[in-house]
Structures are given as structure tokens and as C-alpha cells.
Design an enzyme around this catalytic site. Structure first.
Site, PDB file in Angstrom:
ATOM      1  N   ASP A 160       0.874  -1.167  -0.030  1.00 19.62           N
ATOM      2  CA  ASP A 160       0.051  -0.107   0.105  1.00 19.62           C
ATOM      3  C   ASP A 160       0.988   1.111   0.129  1.00 19.62           C
ATOM      4  O   ASP A 160       1.890   1.166   0.138  1.00 19.62           O
ATOM      5  CB  ASP A 160      -0.837   0.017   1.232  1.00 19.62           C
ATOM      6  N   ASP A 192      -7.294  -3.097  14.283  1.00 21.08           N
ATOM      7  CA  ASP A 192      -8.638  -3.634  13.934  1.00 21.08           C
ATOM      8  C   ASP A 192      -8.611  -4.619  12.778  1.00 21.08           C
ATOM      9  O   ASP A 192      -9.577  -4.951  12.330  1.00 21.08           O
ATOM     10  CB  ASP A 192      -9.351  -2.180  13.284  1.00 21.08           C
ATOM     11  N   HIS A 208      -6.891  -4.728  10.166  1.00 17.65           N
ATOM     12  CA  HIS A 208      -6.859  -4.519   8.715  1.00 17.65           C
ATOM     13  C   HIS A 208      -5.673  -5.016   7.954  1.00 17.65           C
ATOM     14  O   HIS A 208      -4.573  -5.123   8.850  1.00 17.65           O
ATOM     15  CB  HIS A 208      -6.833  -3.013   8.366  1.00 17.65           C
ATOM     16  N   GLU A 232      -9.689  -1.998   5.649  1.00 14.23           N
ATOM     17  CA  GLU A 232     -10.180  -1.583   6.708  1.00 14.23           C
ATOM     18  C   GLU A 232     -11.347  -2.401   7.048  1.00 14.23           C
ATOM     19  O   GLU A 232     -11.905  -3.274   6.093  1.00 14.23           O
ATOM     20  CB  GLU A 232     -10.773  -0.102   6.865  1.00 14.23           C
TER      21      GLU A 232
HETATM   22  C1  GLP Z   1      -0.663   0.541   8.492  1.00  7.66           C
HETATM   23  C2  GLP Z   1      -0.240  -0.319   7.441  1.00  7.66           C
HETATM   24  C3  GLP Z   1      -0.635  -1.894   7.410  1.00  7.66           C
HETATM   25  C4  GLP Z   1      -0.033  -2.351   8.872  1.00  7.66           C
HETATM   26  C5  GLP Z   1      -0.332  -1.665   9.792  1.00  7.66           C
HETATM   27  C6  GLP Z   1       0.272  -2.156  11.149  1.00  7.66           C
HETATM   28  O1  GLP Z   1      -1.973   0.802   8.903  1.00  7.66           O
HETATM   29  N1  GLP Z   1      -1.052   0.155   6.031  1.00  7.66           N
HETATM   30  O2  GLP Z   1      -0.140  -2.409   6.326  1.00  7.66           O
HETATM   31  O3  GLP Z   1       0.129  -3.783   8.901  1.00  7.66           O
HETATM   32  O4  GLP Z   1      -0.185  -0.359   9.650  1.00  7.66           O
HETATM   33  O5  GLP Z   1       1.313  -1.425  11.409  1.00  7.66           O
HETATM   34  P1  GLP Z   1       2.389  -1.561  12.531  1.00  7.66           P
HETATM   35  O6  GLP Z   1       3.242  -3.038  12.250  1.00  7.66           O
HETATM   36  O7  GLP Z   1       3.157  -0.455  12.807  1.00  7.66           O
HETATM   37  O8  GLP Z   1       1.477  -1.940  13.869  1.00  7.66           O
END
Ligand code: GLP
Length: 263
Positions: free
Chosen positions: A70, A140, A142, A147
Site C-alpha cells: 500500500d 482493527d 486491517h 479496513e
Molecule cells: C498500516 C499499514 C499496514 C500495517 C499496519 C500495522 O496501517 N497500512 O499494512 O500492517 O499499519 O502497522 P504496525 O506494524 O506499525 O503495527
């Protein structure tokens, strides 16, 4: 689904990096190994270990093509919170033999997001799909920026970020949720589950509900990560801290079934 429970974050990252390296090294086909990659804090330790292996001559990226999950819409590459910047800073700039032309990251500055996303799907397909998609998840549940209530068959497209996600991600934007872009480009749940293998990192107490939903809840678009239950080769690599909401029998089951060293 495999759930590989490691004692702590460092061990989880080491396990995941060893797994990815073993897959790349075992790939003997002429076509490149196609690797899907995430951003976020979860994969940072994995990237460090992949860089170490690469610099030590244990792992080559010469025949690896990457697709990132993304990118924020409206952030230029040079912005230090763009995922393009993150990936170069944490991985690509440190690899000795990664070919720049093999790096694919959605362009957050595109003036035609739909065309950008359609081209991304087509490019993935042109390589014969993704061999291994590594991911992380949000609190959440995602996966990428899919989402809650995103279709489980979704493809690459524009996603609106929830207020919750903008608040969580505001730690990278001066603690101001308003500064977090409201939209992103993201692969779909269907894009991820079409991959031959999926490896998702889930660590920390704040991901405990998401881990339980991924593994033990019903398949539901409310927890988009739960789509992994329908994948024939999904692996969750997690740490003990994230296991707090698993039922005791599920927790014991996965420890038992994974007790022999295997990759
Ligand atoms: C963002 C990204 C996700 C990622 C998530 C969790 O929202 N778009 O791809 O998995 O954060 O991030 P973290 O690993 O910092 O908890």
C-alpha cells in the site's frame, strides 16, 4: 493455517526472515521470485535480518521482484512517511543486489488512481502472481489498508482510512491524526489471498484481539484478516504478547503442532 508462536518480537522476526530467505534460496525457476511486502513497525526487525543475510552473502535479491502492499494517497516519495521512503530506508537501500526496476510500489501521487491500481494488478499477474506475500495487520485487523468491512474479494484500489487507523498512525505524523492522509492505495484482500503463500506478522499486546479474530473468529469482513482462514497456505508468525486473547486450547494446539523445528 499455521500459527508460529515465538517468545518475543526479535525471535518472531528471525523466524520470519529465515522463512523468507529459505523460500527465495529454494526458488530455482527461471522466472523471478515474487515477494509481497508490508510497511509498519512490525516488519522492521525482519527487514534488518534480511539485510544482514544479504550483506553476509547468504541471500541474494538478484532474482526477486517485490510488490508493496500500500501507499498513502497524496504523499510524494520524498516524504519521510511515504511507504516508498520507508521501504528504501529500511530495506532496499541496504541490499547489495536488489534491482531498482524490480521494486514495485503504488504511486501515491498518481492523478489517475484507478488506472494506477489496475496497472498494478496487471503487473502482478504478468509475473504469474505473488509467491509469498508478507503482511502485518492493524489493531482493527486491517490487512494492507483493507479496513473493517472491505470486501474479502477486493482488488487493488483506493481505500478510505478509518478515524481509528488515522489515530494509530498519527504517531508518525506529529501525533496529529489530521496530518495522516485520509486515503491510501492498497492491494485488496483478494490480491493477498491469491498469493501462493501468505505470511502475516502479529506482535504485541495491542494486536491480541486481532490475532484471536484472525485465527479463531468466524470469517468476516469485520476482521478482514480473517480471510486468511480460507487460504491454503497462510502462516501467522506472532509473539507471546499477541497471544493474550487466544483460547487456551488454541494456544496449546499451535505450540504442540509447531514444537518440532521446521520451516
Ligand atoms: C498500516 C499499514 C499496514 C500495517 C499496519 C500495522 O496501517 N497500512 O499494512 O500492517 O499499519 O502497522 P504496525 O506494524 O506499525 O503495527
Amino acid at each position: 493455517m499455521r500459527v508460529v508462536i515465538q517468545e518475543n518480537y526479535e525471535k518472531m522476526c528471525k523466524w520470519a526472515a529465515d522463512y523468507i530467505a529459505a523460500k527465495i534460496n529454494a526458488h530455482k525457476e527461471d522466472r523471478p521470485f515474487v515477494l509481497g511486502l508490508p510497511t509498519g513497525s512490525s516488519p522492521i526487525g525482519v527487514y534488518k535480518e534480511l539485510v544482514r543475510k544479504n550483506q553476509a552473502g547468504e541471500l541474494s535479491f538478484k532474482n526477486v521482484v517485490t510488490f508493496n502492499m500500500d501507499e498513502y494517497l497524496g504523499l510524494p516519495r520524498e516524504h519521510d512517511q511515504s511507504y516508498w521512503y520507508f521501504m528504501h530506508d529500511n530495506l532496499f537501500d541496504h541490499l547489495t543486489d536488489m534491482k531498482p526496476e524490480n521494486i514495485n510500489i503504488l504511486n501515491g501521487m498518481t492523478d489517475d488512481p484507478e488506472a494506477e491500481c489496475a496497472a498494478y494488478e496487471a503487473k502482478i499477474a504478468s509475473y504469474g502472481g505473488i509467491d509469498l506475500f508478507m503482511g502485518g495487520i492493524g489493531v482493527d485487523g486491517h490487512l494492507a489498508f483493507n479496513e473493517p468491512f472491505t470486501s474479502l474479494s477486493s482488488r487493488t484500489g483506493v481505500r478510505a482510512l478509518t478515524t481509528d487507523t488515522r489515530i494509530v498512525n498519527s504517531r508518525f505524523f506529529g501525533n496529529d491524526p489530521e496530518k495522516v492522509p485520509a486515503y491510501a492505495l492498497s492491494v485488496g484482500i483478494g490480491t493477498v489471498t491469491d498469493s501462493k503463500e501468505v505470511l502475516v506478522l502479529i506482535n504485541g499486546h495491542n494486536k491480541a484481539r486481532a490475532l484471536a479474530a484472525t485465527v479463531e473468529g468466524g470469517v468476516s469482513q469485520k476482521w478482514t484478516c480473517s480471510a486468511l482462514q480460507l487460504h491454503p497456505a497462510a502462516i501467522i508468525a506472532c509473539d507471546e504478547a499477541a497471544c493474550g486473547e487466544l483460547t487456551v486450547d488454541a494456544y496449546k494446539y499451535f505450540l504442540d503442532i509447531e514444537k518440532e523445528e521446521r520451516l
